[in-house]
Design an enzyme around this catalytic site. Structure first.
Site, short mmCIF file in Angstrom:
data_model
loop_
_atom_site.label_atom_id
_atom_site.label_comp_id
_atom_site.label_asym_id
_atom_site.label_seq_id
_atom_site.Cartn_x
_atom_site.Cartn_y
_atom_site.Cartn_z
N CYS A 143 1.07 -1.21 -0.02
CA CYS A 143 -0.12 -0.01 -0.26
C CYS A 143 1.21 0.81 -0.12
CB CYS A 143 -1.10 0.12 1.29
SG CYS A 143 -2.02 1.56 1.10
N CYS A 154 -8.34 -5.45 -9.95
CA CYS A 154 -7.37 -4.23 -10.88
C CYS A 154 -7.25 -3.19 -9.63
CB CYS A 154 -9.15 -3.68 -11.83
SG CYS A 154 -8.21 -3.19 -13.07
N CYS A 180 0.83 2.97 3.74
CA CYS A 180 0.93 2.87 4.77
C CYS A 180 1.89 1.66 4.76
CB CYS A 180 -0.40 2.44 6.21
SG CYS A 180 -1.37 0.64 4.58
N CYS A 201 -4.98 0.81 6.76
CA CYS A 201 -5.67 2.86 6.58
C CYS A 201 -6.48 2.71 5.81
CB CYS A 201 -4.22 2.95 6.02
SG CYS A 201 -3.89 2.59 3.82
N CYS A 251 -6.78 -0.58 1.34
CA CYS A 251 -6.34 -1.44 2.97
C CYS A 251 -6.68 -1.23 4.16
CB CYS A 251 -5.15 -0.51 2.58
SG CYS A 251 -3.89 -0.92 3.38
#
EC number: 1.8.4.12
Length: 142
Positions: A49, A121, A52, A101, A98
């Site tokens: 991510c 995607c 984070c 976060c 995510c």
């Protein structure tokens, strides 16, 4: 062990993300197809991510979908993402965020390859890439 959640104000996010990252990750935007730097990436490693640092996807599950965005048929672990109904733009889609976060990553569709049949995607700008064997790339909270 429960993961540590990352919580920041929008002003704090604006300070640590580029304007494009902020637009996609925090405002649920989308980058132009075929424009992301990770779309063409063929190296082995882990996609994290961009907000984070949580590990999300393995290069071993990345495939060429022809859509213009990095596509994966599975996540590293099901607890790394949350799936949410998305009815924006008069469409019915499943948003991928995510779990650490709450940042928008992209969408998942049911037209991917075996073994899962899924196509995650994901916007390149939502991800960072940690090359296999690479040390020093921060994977913890920014």
């Amino acid at each position: 062990m429960a993961q540590k959640m990352v919580e920041k104000s929008e002003d704090e996010w604006k300070k640590v993300l580029t304007p494009e990252q902020y637009h996609v990750l925090r405002q649920k935007g989308t980058e132009r197809p075929f424009s992301g730097n990770l779309y063409y990436n063929k190296e082995k490693g882990v996609y994290t991510c961009a907000a984070c640092g949580q590990e999300l996807f393995s290069s071993g599950t990345k495939f060429e979908s022809g859509t213009g965005w990095p596509s994966f048929y599975d996540v590293i672990s099901s607890d790394k993402v949350r799936l949410k109904e998305d009815t924006s733009y008069f469409m019915n889609r499943i948003e991928v965020v995510c779990s650490r976060c709450g940042s928008h990553l992209g969408h998942v569709f049911e037209d991917g390859p075996a073994p899962t049949g899924k196509r995650y995607c994901i916007n390149s700008v939502s991800l960072n890439f940690k090359k296999e064997g690479e040390e020093g790339k921060k994977t913890e909270e920014k």
